[in-house]
Scaffold this motif. Sequence first.
Motif, short mmCIF file in Angstrom:
data_model
loop_
_atom_site.label_atom_id
_atom_site.label_comp_id
_atom_site.label_asym_id
_atom_site.label_seq_id
_atom_site.Cartn_x
_atom_site.Cartn_y
_atom_site.Cartn_z
N ILE A 1 0.84 -1.20 0.00
CA ILE A 1 0.00 0.00 0.00
C ILE A 1 0.88 1.26 0.00
O ILE A 1 0.59 2.23 -0.70
CB ILE A 1 -0.97 -0.01 1.20
N GLY A 2 1.98 1.22 0.74
CA GLY A 2 2.91 2.36 0.73
C GLY A 2 3.45 2.62 -0.67
O GLY A 2 3.51 3.76 -1.12
N HIS A 3 3.83 1.55 -1.38
CA HIS A 3 4.33 1.71 -2.75
C HIS A 3 3.23 2.22 -3.68
O HIS A 3 3.48 3.09 -4.53
CB HIS A 3 4.89 0.40 -3.28
N LEU A 4 2.03 1.68 -3.55
CA LEU A 4 0.95 2.12 -4.43
C LEU A 4 0.55 3.57 -4.15
O LEU A 4 0.16 4.29 -5.06
CB LEU A 4 -0.26 1.18 -4.31
N HIS A 5 0.65 4.01 -2.90
CA HIS A 5 0.39 5.41 -2.59
C HIS A 5 1.52 6.31 -3.08
O HIS A 5 1.31 7.49 -3.33
CB HIS A 5 0.20 5.61 -1.09
N GLY A 6 2.71 5.75 -3.22
CA GLY A 6 3.85 6.52 -3.71
C GLY A 6 3.85 6.63 -5.21
O GLY A 6 3.40 7.63 -5.78
N ASP A 7 4.31 5.60 -5.90
CA ASP A 7 4.43 5.64 -7.36
C ASP A 7 3.49 4.67 -8.06
O ASP A 7 3.75 4.22 -9.16
CB ASP A 7 5.88 5.33 -7.78
N GLY A 8 2.40 4.35 -7.43
CA GLY A 8 1.46 3.40 -8.02
C GLY A 8 0.06 3.95 -8.09
O GLY A 8 -0.20 5.12 -7.80
N TYR A 9 -0.87 3.07 -8.48
CA TYR A 9 -2.28 3.45 -8.54
C TYR A 9 -3.14 2.21 -8.41
O TYR A 9 -2.71 1.09 -8.67
CB TYR A 9 -2.61 4.18 -9.84
N ILE A 10 -4.37 2.44 -8.00
CA ILE A 10 -5.40 1.40 -7.96
C ILE A 10 -6.60 2.00 -8.66
O ILE A 10 -7.15 3.00 -8.20
CB ILE A 10 -5.79 1.02 -6.51
N SER A 11 -7.01 1.42 -9.78
CA SER A 11 -8.19 1.93 -10.49
C SER A 11 -9.32 0.92 -10.32
O SER A 11 -9.19 -0.04 -9.58
CB SER A 11 -7.87 2.14 -11.97
N ASN A 12 -10.41 1.11 -11.05
CA ASN A 12 -11.53 0.17 -10.95
C ASN A 12 -11.21 -1.19 -11.52
O ASN A 12 -11.81 -2.18 -11.14
CB ASN A 12 -12.75 0.74 -11.68
N SER A 13 -10.25 -1.27 -12.45
CA SER A 13 -10.00 -2.55 -13.11
C SER A 13 -8.54 -2.97 -13.13
O SER A 13 -8.22 -4.01 -13.67
CB SER A 13 -10.52 -2.48 -14.55
N SER A 14 -7.64 -2.16 -12.58
CA SER A 14 -6.24 -2.55 -12.62
C SER A 14 -5.47 -1.87 -11.49
O SER A 14 -5.94 -0.92 -10.88
CB SER A 14 -5.62 -2.18 -13.97
N ILE A 15 -4.29 -2.40 -11.25
CA ILE A 15 -3.35 -1.72 -10.37
C ILE A 15 -2.04 -1.63 -11.14
O ILE A 15 -1.77 -2.44 -12.02
CB ILE A 15 -3.14 -2.43 -9.02
N GLY A 16 -1.25 -0.64 -10.80
CA GLY A 16 0.03 -0.49 -11.47
C GLY A 16 1.03 0.22 -10.58
O GLY A 16 0.67 0.87 -9.60
N TYR A 17 2.27 0.06 -10.95
CA TYR A 17 3.36 0.68 -10.21
C TYR A 17 4.41 1.09 -11.22
O TYR A 17 4.80 0.29 -12.07
CB TYR A 17 3.94 -0.31 -9.19
N CYS A 18 4.87 2.32 -11.15
CA CYS A 18 5.80 2.86 -12.13
C CYS A 18 6.99 3.49 -11.41
O CYS A 18 6.82 4.43 -10.64
CB CYS A 18 5.06 3.91 -12.95
N ASN A 19 8.17 2.94 -11.63
CA ASN A 19 9.38 3.47 -11.02
C ASN A 19 10.56 3.08 -11.89
O ASN A 19 10.59 1.97 -12.43
CB ASN A 19 9.54 2.91 -9.61
N GLN A 20 11.55 3.94 -12.02
CA GLN A 20 12.70 3.63 -12.86
C GLN A 20 13.70 2.72 -12.16
O GLN A 20 14.59 2.18 -12.81
CB GLN A 20 13.38 4.91 -13.31
#
Length: 176
Positions: free
Chosen positions: A44-63
């Motif tokens: 949850i910490g990572h998703l609140h940082g550089d991620g997202y939770i939408s209605n149909s997917s979750i994602g995380y974006c970091n270099q």
Amino acid sequence: SRIGRKRNAEKIRRIILETNRKNGIVRRSGKIPLKFSSEKAALIGHLHGDGYISNSSIGYCNQCLTLVRGVRNLIKKIYKIQGWKPYWDGVKYNTGSGAILIVNDLSKYRSKKSIWVVPREIKRSKKYIALYVRALFDDDGSANFSKNKWKREIRLYSKNHDGLKTIKNLLLRFGI
């Protein structure tokens, strides 16, 4: 309540099983954990940082590939699901039965327009606080220390002023 969560988890498992059967896949995929865990606090910490939770997917974006792999491994460990779709600097779990499982479990922790709230499950335990804050700082924070003991600073970058105040208060519990 625990019974309600158990029923909800079983209902989702049946939907996933039916979806998989329709698509020619006959094995169960994924599992919703009934207890809050250290791994979920970090995720949850990572998703609140550089991620997202939408209605149909979750994602995380970091270099940083180490962080990307870490988030992928958290998902595998928590939900027993593989199949993250890699993209140029992150990972994404899209619209499949596994994503539905994860999104349903994490939907109450979703942030709206960069406004995230530290979940109460995390606030109850110093261990969870430490893991959540570490993940958040891995993504959006920094710490600078010089040899001069008076020049020390930590920074967390966010548009969410209320969330930053909450993190400040959580850090005070550790004497920081």
